[in-house]
Structure formats: structure tokens, C-alpha cells
Design a protein around this motif. Structure first.
Motif, PDB file in Angstrom:
ATOM      1  N   VAL A   1      40.607   2.333 -21.198  1.00  0.00           N
ATOM      2  CA  VAL A   1      39.566   1.110 -21.397  1.00  0.00           C
ATOM      3  C   VAL A   1      38.073   1.882 -21.086  1.00  0.00           C
ATOM      4  CG1 VAL A   1      40.821  -0.819 -20.974  1.00  0.00           C
ATOM      5  CG2 VAL A   1      39.680   0.340 -18.952  1.00  0.00           C
ATOM      6  N   ASN A   2      38.378   2.828 -19.995  1.00  0.00           N
ATOM      7  CA  ASN A   2      36.887   3.428 -19.860  1.00  0.00           C
ATOM      8  C   ASN A   2      36.551   4.433 -20.688  1.00  0.00           C
ATOM      9  OD1 ASN A   2      36.346   1.663 -17.858  1.00  0.00           O
ATOM     10  ND2 ASN A   2      37.155   2.740 -16.280  1.00  0.00           N
ATOM     11  N   ASN A   3      37.498   5.081 -21.608  1.00  0.00           N
ATOM     12  CA  ASN A   3      37.025   5.974 -22.590  1.00  0.00           C
ATOM     13  C   ASN A   3      35.802   5.799 -23.408  1.00  0.00           C
ATOM     14  OD1 ASN A   3      39.726   6.752 -21.513  1.00  0.00           O
ATOM     15  ND2 ASN A   3      39.983   8.061 -23.426  1.00  0.00           N
ATOM     16  N   THR A   4      35.074   6.760 -23.491  1.00  0.00           N
ATOM     17  CA  THR A   4      33.745   6.597 -24.213  1.00  0.00           C
ATOM     18  C   THR A   4      34.153   6.444 -25.906  1.00  0.00           C
ATOM     19  OG1 THR A   4      33.122   8.842 -24.295  1.00  0.00           O
ATOM     20  CG2 THR A   4      32.197   7.543 -22.438  1.00  0.00           C
ATOM     21  N   GLY A   5      33.261   5.701 -26.321  1.00  0.00           N
ATOM     22  CA  GLY A   5      33.243   5.375 -27.818  1.00  0.00           C
ATOM     23  C   GLY A   5      32.105   5.867 -28.468  1.00  0.00           C
ATOM     24  N   MET A   6      31.961   5.728 -29.805  1.00  0.00           N
ATOM     25  CA  MET A   6      30.892   6.268 -30.507  1.00  0.00           C
ATOM     26  C   MET A   6      30.767   5.321 -31.851  1.00  0.00           C
ATOM     27  SD  MET A   6      29.834   9.949 -31.596  1.00  0.00           S
ATOM     28  CE  MET A   6      31.380  10.511 -32.570  1.00  0.00           C
ATOM     29  N   ILE A   7      29.738   5.258 -32.461  1.00  0.00           N
ATOM     30  CA  ILE A   7      29.766   3.975 -33.621  1.00  0.00           C
ATOM     31  C   ILE A   7      28.892   4.912 -34.655  1.00  0.00           C
ATOM     32  CG2 ILE A   7      28.764   1.925 -34.498  1.00  0.00           C
ATOM     33  CD1 ILE A   7      29.688   0.693 -31.944  1.00  0.00           C
ATOM     34  N   MET A   8      29.290   4.941 -35.787  1.00  0.00           N
ATOM     35  CA  MET A   8      28.770   5.522 -36.895  1.00  0.00           C
ATOM     36  C   MET A   8      28.584   4.683 -37.959  1.00  0.00           C
ATOM     37  SD  MET A   8      29.772   9.431 -36.802  1.00  0.00           S
ATOM     38  CE  MET A   8      29.715  10.461 -35.571  1.00  0.00           C
ATOM     39  N   LEU A   9      27.562   5.018 -39.021  1.00  0.00           N
ATOM     40  CA  LEU A   9      27.504   4.228 -40.380  1.00  0.00           C
ATOM     41  C   LEU A   9      28.071   5.004 -41.332  1.00  0.00           C
ATOM     42  CD1 LEU A   9      26.179   1.438 -41.151  1.00  0.00           C
ATOM     43  CD2 LEU A   9      24.243   2.828 -41.537  1.00  0.00           C
ATOM     44  N   ALA A  10      28.765   4.636 -42.185  1.00  0.00           N
ATOM     45  CA  ALA A  10      29.337   5.317 -43.328  1.00  0.00           C
ATOM     46  C   ALA A  10      29.079   4.542 -44.559  1.00  0.00           C
ATOM     47  CB  ALA A  10      30.752   5.555 -43.014  1.00  0.00           C
TER      48      ALA A  10
ATOM     49  N   THR B   1      34.443   9.920 -51.175  1.00  0.00           N
ATOM     50  CA  THR B   1      33.515  10.543 -50.164  1.00  0.00           C
ATOM     51  C   THR B   1      33.136   9.335 -49.096  1.00  0.00           C
ATOM     52  OG1 THR B   1      32.670  11.801 -51.931  1.00  0.00           O
ATOM     53  CG2 THR B   1      31.490  11.734 -50.127  1.00  0.00           C
ATOM     54  N   GLU B   2      33.111   9.810 -47.833  1.00  0.00           N
ATOM     55  CA  GLU B   2      32.798   8.698 -46.867  1.00  0.00           C
ATOM     56  C   GLU B   2      31.270   8.519 -46.505  1.00  0.00           C
ATOM     57  OE1 GLU B   2      34.338  11.564 -46.192  1.00  0.00           O
ATOM     58  OE2 GLU B   2      36.552  11.327 -45.773  1.00  0.00           O
ATOM     59  N   ASN B   3      30.551   9.718 -46.663  1.00  0.00           N
ATOM     60  CA  ASN B   3      28.975   9.528 -46.445  1.00  0.00           C
ATOM     61  C   ASN B   3      28.895   8.949 -45.024  1.00  0.00           C
ATOM     62  OD1 ASN B   3      28.165  10.310 -48.957  1.00  0.00           O
ATOM     63  ND2 ASN B   3      28.826   8.257 -49.928  1.00  0.00           N
ATOM     64  N   LEU B   4      29.527   9.656 -44.301  1.00  0.00           N
ATOM     65  CA  LEU B   4      29.511   9.341 -42.773  1.00  0.00           C
ATOM     66  C   LEU B   4      28.305  10.063 -42.092  1.00  0.00           C
ATOM     67  CD1 LEU B   4      31.246   8.228 -40.543  1.00  0.00           C
ATOM     68  CD2 LEU B   4      32.230  10.372 -39.953  1.00  0.00           C
ATOM     69  N   ASN B   5      27.668   9.294 -41.564  1.00  0.00           N
ATOM     70  CA  ASN B   5      26.105   9.519 -41.125  1.00  0.00           C
ATOM     71  C   ASN B   5      26.644  10.193 -39.471  1.00  0.00           C
ATOM     72  OD1 ASN B   5      23.605  10.280 -40.138  1.00  0.00           O
ATOM     73  ND2 ASN B   5      22.914   8.733 -41.523  1.00  0.00           N
ATOM     74  N   TYR B   6      26.979  11.272 -39.545  1.00  0.00           N
ATOM     75  CA  TYR B   6      27.602  11.868 -38.123  1.00  0.00           C
ATOM     76  C   TYR B   6      26.318  12.318 -37.693  1.00  0.00           C
ATOM     77  CZ  TYR B   6      27.951  15.917 -40.959  1.00  0.00           C
ATOM     78  OH  TYR B   6      27.708  17.092 -42.026  1.00  0.00           O
ATOM     79  N   THR B   7      25.141  12.851 -38.180  1.00  0.00           N
ATOM     80  CA  THR B   7      23.944  13.256 -37.656  1.00  0.00           C
ATOM     81  C   THR B   7      23.171  12.118 -36.541  1.00  0.00           C
ATOM     82  OG1 THR B   7      22.658  13.105 -39.456  1.00  0.00           O
ATOM     83  CG2 THR B   7      23.593  15.137 -39.213  1.00  0.00           C
ATOM     84  N   ASN B   8      23.590  11.079 -37.067  1.00  0.00           N
ATOM     85  CA  ASN B   8      22.526   9.665 -36.294  1.00  0.00           C
ATOM     86  C   ASN B   8      23.711   8.661 -35.711  1.00  0.00           C
ATOM     87  OD1 ASN B   8      20.167   8.731 -35.742  1.00  0.00           O
ATOM     88  ND2 ASN B   8      20.545   7.096 -37.170  1.00  0.00           N
ATOM     89  N   PRO B   9      24.587   9.114 -34.680  1.00  0.00           N
ATOM     90  CA  PRO B   9      25.302   7.965 -34.462  1.00  0.00           C
ATOM     91  C   PRO B   9      24.579   6.606 -33.997  1.00  0.00           C
ATOM     92  CG  PRO B   9      25.623  10.079 -33.037  1.00  0.00           C
ATOM     93  CD  PRO B   9      24.581  10.264 -33.951  1.00  0.00           C
ATOM     94  N   LEU B  10      24.886   5.604 -34.171  1.00  0.00           N
ATOM     95  CA  LEU B  10      24.383   4.456 -33.818  1.00  0.00           C
ATOM     96  C   LEU B  10      24.432   4.027 -32.430  1.00  0.00           C
ATOM     97  CD1 LEU B  10      25.064   1.971 -36.731  1.00  0.00           C
ATOM     98  CD2 LEU B  10      23.226   3.614 -36.487  1.00  0.00           C
ATOM     99  N   ALA B  11      25.559   4.627 -31.646  1.00  0.00           N
ATOM    100  CA  ALA B  11      25.687   4.263 -30.315  1.00  0.00           C
ATOM    101  C   ALA B  11      26.870   5.559 -29.856  1.00  0.00           C
ATOM    102  CB  ALA B  11      26.432   3.003 -29.993  1.00  0.00           C
ATOM    103  N   THR B  12      26.611   6.042 -28.596  1.00  0.00           N
ATOM    104  CA  THR B  12      27.675   6.928 -28.205  1.00  0.00           C
ATOM    105  C   THR B  12      27.824   6.629 -26.689  1.00  0.00           C
ATOM    106  OG1 THR B  12      25.710   8.531 -27.579  1.00  0.00           O
ATOM    107  CG2 THR B  12      26.747   8.883 -29.738  1.00  0.00           C
TER     108      THR B  12
END
Ligand SMILES: *[C@@H]1O[C@H](CO)[C@@H](O)[C@H](O)[C@H]1NC(C)=O
Ligand SMILES: *[C@@H]1O[C@H](CO)[C@@H](O)[C@H](O)[C@H]1NC(C)=O
Ligand SMILES: *[C@@H]1O[C@H](CO)[C@@H](O)[C@H](O)[C@H]1NC(C)=O
Length: 139
Positions: free
Chosen positions: A62-71, A86-97
Motif C-alpha cells: 500500500v505504501n509503494n509509490t505510483g506514477m500516472i502517465m497519459l497515453a 503504438t502506445e504513445n506513452l508520454n513518459y517524459t511528462n508523468p502526470l503524477a509521481t
């Protein structure tokens, strides 16, 4: 395929973390994203609440950190007409970390310069990678 790529990215993220990796941390859990849903339309620049089901997250995670991205997954075709995802995952700009995945929600701001499209997905990485249904971003 999207999940293979997400998983390899996830493994890269986990491997990059400072703490030594325990074998059981490689267990893949997939919290279901409950917002956005397929009927959502989020405006560029808006602040939104991404939510997910925490009922299947083992207590130890539960305390492990997450990350949210837009794809924006799309199928393209090569010159022979073979489909390619193709995912077009925007990994350069995560929305939350760096939020704990056990909370089940995280506010994010949709970047103002996000091109309007009906096929975005939110991807949540924790000790798992899972994506929302497709939803729209437009004014
Ligand atoms: C986001 O949603 C969760 C779950 O419904 C709620 O507890 C939380 O207060 C919401 N956060 C905001 C900023 O609306
Ligand atoms: C998670 O963090 C909370 C608050 O710091 C703490 O009370 C809890 O024991 C932690 N749980 C685990 C499994 O680390
Ligand atoms: C990633 O997001 C940022 C902020 O919206 C944007 O400027 C950039 O063009 C995006 N990159 C891709 C590859 O979509």
C-alpha cells in the motif's frame, strides 16, 4: 503489445528504484482504474481526480509509490499493411509521481498543450501497470 511494453517499462522503473528488489515485489497486481471512465471528457488544463480500486492491493504494497502517465494507443500500419500497436506513452511528462498506490486516488492536471483526441488512456504504474478505458480530452 501495450502490456508487454508497459511491463518492461515498469521493470525498468522498479529496477531504477533505490531499494533492493525482493522477488515477491515482482508480483504484478493490476488495480482497476475507476476514473476516468469511457464516458469522460477532460479539458486540457483541467485538474482531475484519477481513482482506482485498491481492494486487491496486498497490504504490504500500500505504501509503494505510483506514477500516472497519459497515453494515446493507436494502431498504425506498415507498408505491407501489417498492424502495429503504438502506445504513445508520454513518459517524459508523468502526470503524477511518488504517491502511495494504497490511497486509490490522485489528482492530476491535464497539460494545457494536450492535443484534443478521443482515444487517451491513463496509465497507472505501481508494482503493476494498468490503463483506464479510452476517454476524451477536448474543450
Ligand atoms: C478523489 O476521489 C476520492 C475517491 O472518490 C476521494 O476520496 C477524494 O476526496 C477525491 N479527491 C478530490 C481532490 O476530489
Ligand atoms: C504505510 O504507511 C502508514 C503511514 O505512514 C503506516 O502506518 C503503515 O504501517 C505503512 N504500511 C506498510 C505496509 O508499510
Ligand atoms: C508530453 O507531454 C508534454 C506536456 O503536455 C508535451 O509538451 C509533450 O509534447 C508530450 N510528448 C509527447 C511525446 O506526447
Amino acid at each position: 503489445m501495450i502490456f508487454t511494453t508497459l511491463l518492461s517499462l515498469l521493470v525498468a522503473v522498479v529496477t531504477a528504484a533505490a531499494s533492493p528488489l525482493q522477488p515477491q515485489q515482482l508480483e504484478v497486481i493490476t488495480p482497476r482504474i475507476t476514473s476516468p471512465t469511457e464516458s469522460d471528457c477532460w479539458a486540457p488544463g483541467s485538474i482531475q481526480n484519477v481513482t482506482w480500486d485498491t481492494s486487491r492491493i496486498p497490504p504490504a504494497f500500500v505504501n509503494n509509490t505510483g506514477m500516472i502517465m497519459l497515453a494515446r494507443p493507436e494502431t498504425t500500419y506498415d507498408k505491407n499493411g501489417n498492424p502495429r500497436m503504438t502506445e504513445n506513452l508520454n513518459y517524459t511528462n508523468p502526470l503524477a509521481t511518488r504517491f502511495p498506490i494504497g490511497t486509490g486516488h490522485q489528482t492530476v492536471q491535464i497539460p494545457i498543450d494536450t492535443p484534443p483526441n478521443n482515444g487517451y488512456v491513463i496509465v497507472l504504474f505501481g508494482d503493476s501497470g494498468n490503463c483506464s478505458p479510452k476517454f476524451k480530452i477536448r474543450k
